[in-house]
Design a protein around this motif. Structure first.
Motif, short mmCIF file in Angstrom:
data_model
loop_
_atom_site.label_atom_id
_atom_site.label_comp_id
_atom_site.label_asym_id
_atom_site.label_seq_id
_atom_site.Cartn_x
_atom_site.Cartn_y
_atom_site.Cartn_z
N SER A 38 0.85 -1.19 0.00
CA SER A 38 0.00 0.00 0.00
C SER A 38 0.88 1.24 0.00
O SER A 38 1.98 1.23 0.54
CB SER A 38 -0.90 0.03 1.23
OG SER A 38 -1.75 -1.09 1.29
N TYR A 55 -2.31 0.57 -4.52
CA TYR A 55 -1.95 -0.76 -4.06
C TYR A 55 -1.15 -1.49 -5.14
O TYR A 55 -1.29 -1.22 -6.33
CB TYR A 55 -3.20 -1.58 -3.74
CG TYR A 55 -4.12 -0.95 -2.73
CD1 TYR A 55 -5.22 -0.21 -3.15
CD2 TYR A 55 -3.88 -1.08 -1.36
CE1 TYR A 55 -6.08 0.37 -2.22
CE2 TYR A 55 -4.73 -0.50 -0.43
CZ TYR A 55 -5.82 0.23 -0.87
OH TYR A 55 -6.66 0.81 0.05
N VAL A 66 0.13 5.31 0.77
CA VAL A 66 -0.81 6.37 1.13
C VAL A 66 -0.21 7.73 0.78
O VAL A 66 0.95 7.99 1.10
CB VAL A 66 -1.17 6.32 2.62
CG1 VAL A 66 -2.14 7.44 2.97
CG2 VAL A 66 -1.77 4.96 2.97
N SER A 91 -0.54 12.07 0.69
CA SER A 91 -1.13 13.24 1.32
C SER A 91 -0.57 14.48 0.64
O SER A 91 0.49 14.44 0.03
CB SER A 91 -0.83 13.28 2.82
OG SER A 91 0.56 13.33 3.05
N LYS A 134 -5.86 1.81 -7.69
CA LYS A 134 -5.83 3.14 -7.07
C LYS A 134 -7.19 3.42 -6.48
O LYS A 134 -8.19 3.31 -7.18
CB LYS A 134 -5.45 4.15 -8.16
CG LYS A 134 -5.17 5.56 -7.73
CD LYS A 134 -4.66 6.33 -8.95
CE LYS A 134 -4.26 7.75 -8.57
NZ LYS A 134 -5.37 8.68 -8.75
N ASN A 135 -7.23 3.78 -5.22
CA ASN A 135 -8.46 4.16 -4.55
C ASN A 135 -8.37 5.65 -4.27
O ASN A 135 -7.71 6.07 -3.31
CB ASN A 135 -8.65 3.35 -3.28
CG ASN A 135 -9.99 3.60 -2.62
OD1 ASN A 135 -10.46 4.74 -2.57
ND2 ASN A 135 -10.60 2.54 -2.12
N ASN A 136 -9.03 6.44 -5.08
CA ASN A 136 -8.92 7.90 -4.93
C ASN A 136 -9.56 8.39 -3.63
O ASN A 136 -9.10 9.37 -3.04
CB ASN A 136 -9.53 8.60 -6.13
CG ASN A 136 -8.64 8.48 -7.36
OD1 ASN A 136 -7.42 8.36 -7.26
ND2 ASN A 136 -9.25 8.50 -8.54
N ALA A 137 -10.59 7.72 -3.18
CA ALA A 137 -11.25 8.14 -1.94
C ALA A 137 -10.33 7.93 -0.73
O ALA A 137 -10.36 8.72 0.22
CB ALA A 137 -12.54 7.36 -1.75
N LYS A 138 -9.53 6.87 -0.79
CA LYS A 138 -8.61 6.58 0.32
C LYS A 138 -7.22 7.14 0.09
O LYS A 138 -6.33 6.95 0.93
CB LYS A 138 -8.52 5.06 0.54
CG LYS A 138 -9.81 4.44 1.04
CD LYS A 138 -9.62 2.96 1.34
CE LYS A 138 -10.90 2.35 1.92
NZ LYS A 138 -10.73 0.91 2.25
N LYS A 139 -7.02 7.77 -1.06
CA LYS A 139 -5.71 8.34 -1.41
C LYS A 139 -4.62 7.27 -1.30
O LYS A 139 -3.52 7.52 -0.78
CB LYS A 139 -5.37 9.54 -0.52
CG LYS A 139 -6.30 10.72 -0.71
CD LYS A 139 -5.79 11.94 0.05
CE LYS A 139 -6.66 13.15 -0.23
NZ LYS A 139 -6.14 14.37 0.46
N THR A 140 -4.93 6.11 -1.81
CA THR A 140 -4.02 4.98 -1.68
C THR A 140 -3.89 4.26 -3.01
O THR A 140 -4.87 4.07 -3.73
CB THR A 140 -4.55 3.99 -0.62
OG1 THR A 140 -4.69 4.68 0.63
CG2 THR A 140 -3.58 2.83 -0.44
N SER A 158 -6.71 12.26 -7.03
CA SER A 158 -7.25 11.83 -8.32
C SER A 158 -6.49 12.42 -9.50
O SER A 158 -6.52 11.88 -10.60
CB SER A 158 -8.72 12.18 -8.42
OG SER A 158 -8.90 13.58 -8.29
#
Length: 127
Positions: free
Chosen positions: A21, A80, A23, A25, A72-78, A30
């Motif tokens: 993962s 994988y 993350v 910030s 890519k999970n844009n909501a979680k800013k992550t 997105s």
């Protein structure tokens, strides 16, 4: 500015799976194209996988196709990297990278194209 932190590395046996993962910030996730790279001891850093800002277009190193999946999970800013059927030759320090993209379908495979890097997470595949 974008800060990236990887996690999920470890020591596994050949054939095992790991999920890395990363993350992010600092800015709108997105709008970032993301990539995974790795560097084995004594070798140059190499591209592993990349995804576009929208996560609709993905690209892989030939030797990991069918075994690794970037997402890519844009909501979680992550972002994988799911790694299955791991081999000893996958042993390396794995880094995630990010860069702003003007088009959310763009992805990048050269490390010089990326602006931001995480500190890395180590993956060791050994019996």
């Amino acid at each position: 500015q974008v800060q990236l932190v990887e996690s999920g590395g470890g020591l596994v046996q050949p054939g095992d799976s790991l999920r890395l993962s990363c993350v992010a910030s600092g800015r709108t996730f997105s709008g970032l194209a993301m990539g995974w790279f790795r560097q084995a001891p004594g070798k140059e850093r190499e591209f592993v996988a990349a995804t576009s800002g929208s996560d609709t277009i993905r690209y892989y190193l030939d030797s990991v196709k069918g075994r690794f999946t970037i997402s890519k999970n844009n909501a979680k800013k992550t972002v994988y990297l799911q790694m299955n059927s791991l081999k000893p030759e996958d042993t390396a320090e794995y880094y995630c990278a990010a860069r702003p993209a003007s088009d959310d379908t763009l992805y990048y495979v050269d490390d010089i194209q990326y602006d931001y890097w995480g500190p890395g997470t180590q993956v060791i595949v050994s019996s």
